[in-house]
Design an enzyme around this catalytic site. Structure first.
Site, PDB file in Angstrom:
ATOM      1  N   LEU A  54       0.861  -1.182   0.000  1.00 26.83           N
ATOM      2  CA  LEU A  54       0.000   0.000   0.000  1.00 26.83           C
ATOM      3  C   LEU A  54       0.897   1.231   0.000  1.00 26.83           C
ATOM      4  CD1 LEU A  54      -2.623  -1.182   2.639  1.00 26.83           C
ATOM      5  CD2 LEU A  54      -2.876  -1.182   0.154  1.00 26.83           C
ATOM      6  N   SER A  55       0.312   2.403  -0.241  1.00 29.83           N
ATOM      7  CA  SER A  55       1.160   3.596  -0.298  1.00 29.83           C
ATOM      8  C   SER A  55       1.919   3.797   1.011  1.00 29.83           C
ATOM      9  CB  SER A  55       0.344   4.834  -0.650  1.00 29.83           C
ATOM     10  OG  SER A  55      -0.739   4.995   0.226  1.00 29.83           O
ATOM     11  N   GLU A  56       1.294   3.468   2.144  1.00 33.06           N
ATOM     12  CA  GLU A  56       2.011   3.504   3.423  1.00 33.06           C
ATOM     13  C   GLU A  56       1.542   2.392   4.356  1.00 33.06           C
ATOM     14  OE1 GLU A  56       3.672   7.315   2.190  1.00 33.06           O
ATOM     15  OE2 GLU A  56       1.598   6.633   2.142  1.00 33.06           O
ATOM     16  N   THR A  57       2.507   1.889   5.118  1.00 35.48           N
ATOM     17  CA  THR A  57       2.232   1.015   6.256  1.00 35.48           C
ATOM     18  C   THR A  57       2.764   1.721   7.493  1.00 35.48           C
ATOM     19  OG1 THR A  57       2.338  -1.017   4.953  1.00 35.48           O
ATOM     20  CG2 THR A  57       2.679  -1.226   7.322  1.00 35.48           C
ATOM     21  N   HIS A  91      -2.666  10.182   5.724  1.00 36.89           N
ATOM     22  CA  HIS A  91      -3.729   9.182   5.766  1.00 36.89           C
ATOM     23  C   HIS A  91      -3.379   8.017   6.684  1.00 36.89           C
ATOM     24  CE1 HIS A  91      -1.374   6.745   2.886  1.00 36.89           C
ATOM     25  NE2 HIS A  91      -2.229   5.763   3.125  1.00 36.89           N
TER      26      HIS A  91
END
Length: 297
Positions: A54-57, A91
């Site tokens: 995902l874009s961030e973890t 986010h």
């Protein structure tokens, strides 16, 4: 002959996938959140983030060893894309707070996260959550200095302003007010072509933005899309950190402190913004849980 007995220890890490800046599943921006009793090594963080893809973890740990995720009010928070650790992520911060409030039943009205960008506070509100973030005012630059990357990103669309946030290495391209919002939603950006442009290390993300239609429902003040292939994110669906730049820019352009923004990626997401007099910005949004599970290592 007896065979040797081997004891294999399995590590279990709880993980949540949360859709931020939306009240509907499969909209907004998904982030993985891993609540951890103690810090792990950076290599493992990066491998987990790559696996989640995902874009961030986000990885969150208590500051005080005696605290739990239910009782504590201060936590350490780090964010990883599939390829690198980043200094600021909106986010995934929103998602982390939602995990602690919703799933860990945290008893505090406000949580503070110690991060690479300083202390970030998140409070519960009637609908969703409110983040207290630093404001990142951009500086206007000569479009000729970035003409190649502008051309690859927006083609021949008319450009009104070009700004750069040097500390976030984010280039902001404002399309002309003559453009309809469908031009932005229909924009087809090639991440490989962007990476092929030499920006001398000045740019690690591109935001394309345009003025909204606040007089029509739901009354968005501005629209945007965000591209960051340099950090492993071809397009970020809804980018809280970029709105620390956009909020500063559009607040001055529109002459207002409170704004409603929409990031018009294919998933789409809504952000409530308030630029404060103390050089910070409130970013509000809702969060939906779509997955809860265990990572076994």
């Amino acid at each position: 002959m007896k065979k040797a007995a081997f004891c294999l220890t399995t590590m279990e890490i709880q993980v949540f996938t949360m859709d931020s800046f939306t009240n509907l599943p499969f909209k907004g921006n998904p982030a993985a959140v891993c609540p951890l009793a103690h810090e792990l090594n950076d290599d493992l963080y990066q491998k987990i983030a790559a696996e989640m893809n995902l874009s961030e973890t986000a990885f969150v740990t208590p500051i005080n060893p005696s605290d739990t995720f239910t009782s504590g009010s201060r936590f350490c928070l780090r964010w990883f894309t599939p390829t690198v650790e980043v200094n600021l992520c909106g986010h995934a911060t929103l998602a982390t707070a939602a995990v602690l409030f919703q799933h860990k039943k945290n008893i505090n009205p406000t949580l503070v996260f110690e991060t690479r960008s300083g202390d970030l506070a998140v409070s519960k509100k009637k609908d969703g959550y409110l983040m207290d973030f630093p404001l990142n005012p951009p500086t206007q630059v000569d479009s000729k200095d970035f003409q190649d990357i502008i051309r690859v990103t927006v083609g021949t669309l008319p450009v009104q302003d070009v700004f750069l946030s040097t500390n976030m290495k984010e280039l902001m391209i404002r399309l002309s007010d003559s453009c309809d919002s469908s031009v932005l939603t229909g924009l087809n950006v090639d991440p490989a072509a962007i990476l092929g442009i030499d920006t001398k290390g000045r740019v690690q993300g591109i935001t394309v933005t345009m003025k909204g239609a606040p007089d029509s429902q739901p009354g968005y003040d501005f629209y945007s899309r965000n591209f960051a292939p340099w950090v492993g994110i071809p397009e970020d669906p809804v980018t809280g950190s970029t709105h620390t730049i956009l909020g500063s820019y559009w607040s001055k352009e529109l002459g207002k402190n409170k704004m409603l923004a929409y990031q018009c990626s294919s998933r789409g997401g809504e952000l409530e913004l308030e630029v404060r007099d103390d050089g910070r910005i409130n970013i509000g949004g809702e969060v939906v849980t779509v997955l809860q599970g265990i990572i076994r290592l």
